[in-house]
Write an enzyme that holds these catalytic residues in place. Sequence first.
Site, PDB file in Angstrom:
ATOM      1  N   SER A  45       1.292  -1.012   0.145  1.00 47.85           N
ATOM      2  CA  SER A  45      -0.265  -0.145  -0.293  1.00 47.85           C
ATOM      3  C   SER A  45       0.654   1.914  -0.261  1.00 47.85           C
ATOM      4  O   SER A  45       0.027   2.369  -0.474  1.00 47.85           O
ATOM      5  CB  SER A  45      -0.777  -0.033   1.035  1.00 47.85           C
ATOM      6  OG  SER A  45      -2.124  -1.398   1.246  1.00 47.85           O
ATOM      7  N   GLY A 263      -4.368  -2.199  -0.988  1.00 47.00           N
ATOM      8  CA  GLY A 263      -3.414  -2.124  -2.278  1.00 47.00           C
ATOM      9  C   GLY A 263      -3.151  -0.435  -2.068  1.00 47.00           C
ATOM     10  O   GLY A 263      -3.983   0.752  -1.128  1.00 47.00           O
ATOM     11  N   GLY A 265      -2.609   3.505  -4.051  1.00 50.68           N
ATOM     12  CA  GLY A 265      -3.111   4.254  -4.657  1.00 50.68           C
ATOM     13  C   GLY A 265      -4.401   5.203  -4.434  1.00 50.68           C
ATOM     14  O   GLY A 265      -5.203   4.929  -3.836  1.00 50.68           O
ATOM     15  N   CYS A 291      -9.782  -2.028   2.893  1.00 43.36           N
ATOM     16  CA  CYS A 291      -8.512  -1.041   2.313  1.00 43.36           C
ATOM     17  C   CYS A 291      -9.351  -0.813   1.201  1.00 43.36           C
ATOM     18  O   CYS A 291     -10.070   0.094   0.859  1.00 43.36           O
ATOM     19  CB  CYS A 291      -7.401  -0.928   3.020  1.00 43.36           C
ATOM     20  SG  CYS A 291      -6.127   0.134   2.522  1.00 43.36           S
ATOM     21  N   LEU A 292      -8.175  -0.311   0.392  1.00 44.14           N
ATOM     22  CA  LEU A 292      -8.694  -0.139  -1.668  1.00 44.14           C
ATOM     23  C   LEU A 292      -9.755  -0.725  -1.549  1.00 44.14           C
ATOM     24  O   LEU A 292     -10.435  -0.770  -2.624  1.00 44.14           O
ATOM     25  CB  LEU A 292      -7.295  -0.811  -2.162  1.00 44.14           C
ATOM     26  CG  LEU A 292      -7.805  -0.106  -3.193  1.00 44.14           C
ATOM     27  CD1 LEU A 292      -7.724   1.183  -3.602  1.00 44.14           C
ATOM     28  CD2 LEU A 292      -5.962  -0.713  -4.331  1.00 44.14           C
ATOM     29  N   GLN A 295     -13.092   0.518  -0.873  1.00 43.69           N
ATOM     30  CA  GLN A 295     -12.735   1.758  -1.855  1.00 43.69           C
ATOM     31  C   GLN A 295     -13.307   1.430  -3.250  1.00 43.69           C
ATOM     32  O   GLN A 295     -14.467   1.514  -3.360  1.00 43.69           O
ATOM     33  CB  GLN A 295     -11.557   2.246  -1.928  1.00 43.69           C
ATOM     34  CG  GLN A 295     -11.492   3.333  -0.463  1.00 43.69           C
ATOM     35  CD  GLN A 295      -9.885   2.961  -0.231  1.00 43.69           C
ATOM     36  OE1 GLN A 295      -9.031   3.668  -1.512  1.00 43.69           O
ATOM     37  NE2 GLN A 295      -9.323   3.956   0.823  1.00 43.69           N
ATOM     38  N   GLY A 335      -5.122   6.777   2.071  1.00 39.61           N
ATOM     39  CA  GLY A 335      -5.117   8.371   2.523  1.00 39.61           C
ATOM     40  C   GLY A 335      -6.675   8.259   1.570  1.00 39.61           C
ATOM     41  O   GLY A 335      -6.681   9.747   1.710  1.00 39.61           O
ATOM     42  N   HIS A 376      -6.728  -2.666   8.663  1.00 41.70           N
ATOM     43  CA  HIS A 376      -6.805  -3.605   8.826  1.00 41.70           C
ATOM     44  C   HIS A 376      -6.757  -4.890   9.370  1.00 41.70           C
ATOM     45  O   HIS A 376      -5.968  -4.915  10.792  1.00 41.70           O
ATOM     46  CB  HIS A 376      -5.221  -3.751   8.397  1.00 41.70           C
ATOM     47  CG  HIS A 376      -5.084  -3.143   7.099  1.00 41.70           C
ATOM     48  ND1 HIS A 376      -4.394  -3.612   6.229  1.00 41.70           N
ATOM     49  CD2 HIS A 376      -4.407  -1.888   6.657  1.00 41.70           C
ATOM     50  CE1 HIS A 376      -3.961  -2.932   5.175  1.00 41.70           C
ATOM     51  NE2 HIS A 376      -4.216  -1.458   5.357  1.00 41.70           N
ATOM     52  N   GLU A 378      -5.826  -7.633   9.709  1.00 38.46           N
ATOM     53  CA  GLU A 378      -5.292  -8.670   9.924  1.00 38.46           C
ATOM     54  C   GLU A 378      -3.369  -8.217  10.101  1.00 38.46           C
ATOM     55  O   GLU A 378      -2.800  -9.424  10.674  1.00 38.46           O
ATOM     56  CB  GLU A 378      -4.244  -9.247   8.352  1.00 38.46           C
ATOM     57  CG  GLU A 378      -3.468  -8.324   7.387  1.00 38.46           C
ATOM     58  CD  GLU A 378      -4.762  -7.091   7.270  1.00 38.46           C
ATOM     59  OE1 GLU A 378      -3.267  -6.160   6.792  1.00 38.46           O
ATOM     60  OE2 GLU A 378      -5.879  -6.486   7.147  1.00 38.46           O
TER      61      GLU A 378
END
Length: 401
Positions: A45, A263, A265, A291-292, A295, A335, A376, A378
């Site tokens: 990430s 991940g 970006g 996370c990613l 999104q 972010g 997270h 994990e």
Amino acid sequence: MKAFLILEDGTRFEGKHIGFDKEVVSEIVFNTSMAGYTEVFTDPSYAGQAVCMTYPLIGNYGVCLEDMESERIWPDAVIVRELAKVPSNFRCDMSLQEFLEKYETPGIEGIDTRKLVRILREKGTMNGIITTNENLRYEDVKGRLSAYTTGDVVSKVSCTEKYEIKGAADLAENGPISGSSSFNKENYEASLKGDLSKREKRPSIVRNLNGKGLKVALLDVGAKKNIADSLAARGCDVTVYPYNTTAEEILNSNPDGIMLSNGPGDPKECTGVIEEIKKLYASDVPIFAICLGHQLMALATGADTYKLKYGHRGGNHPVKDLSNGRVYISSQNHGYVVDTEKLDSKVAEPAFINVNDGTNEGLKYVGKNIFTVQFHPEACPGPQDSSYLFDRFIEMMCASK
């Protein structure tokens, strides 16, 4: 050797060079974790970013290769107040300096990291350049700094072909998943050559075999190893797929559940992945996203995301589970967040919120066996408070069979 950090607003820091000798332009972010720097630096990430560790001494216990969350260091550069030169730990395989050199990662130490973090908190995340050229001026790099973007980083961090990880129950004849005292360096070297199926797996604190026989498809958009390992430690057989795998290929494998990984970006850059996730959403297969992945599922179902001023990165972020009112301390690295103001209540509803700033930390999808979280569970590094979410996912899969 002297090193310099020049920020996009013109602020200049002088320190000492560490790691590999090269100049980099990157997005400057900070992480508040007190330990777990090996896991932080190998978290995909962080691709496209340079990470500043706020804890003043980094590297004191060296690097244990077993703790790596991927096969290499992903941040463009590392920023620390002080780099420990002589590590002391019985698990240590190499010093952090050696680790940075091995993966050709530059860095800077000796700057006032507190001042740097205050600037990023007040003005927001910005780009910067780390260089050993003491004659380099802000005017010389102003254009490069303003033009830099992380770009398409998911394609860089994802695996290139699918591979399988057998569940803990199926490994019984071959011995248990290794602990810290039995790390297999041959398997580690094999993973560096691309044979990810041979790598050692780290167990969760509590091994739960309720997932025995369940097949999970993990879409890798920058996955940390402990996501697959947490499922395997609970007995699930995990097949990891590259980011550009079609939904048809995943669904044709008849998985009991689908994981969407973390991940790097801007999630809106992942247009192709979002289109495939729309198809996964339309299926009846249980889905858990982190996370990613969280999104991307939101974007695939009509919601929106936006960039935080300076993001959440560290191992001490409190999140509230709205289903029971409990607060858990979580590990985070992001972010961007989902905009709940643009969330269709007929599609999804908030499941977790960040106690500090009230931003969204998870969603439960209406009429679907789908739940997603921004943090997270994990961990690695970080608290294991929310690891129960993997058990919730297993229960969901079992109930839908």
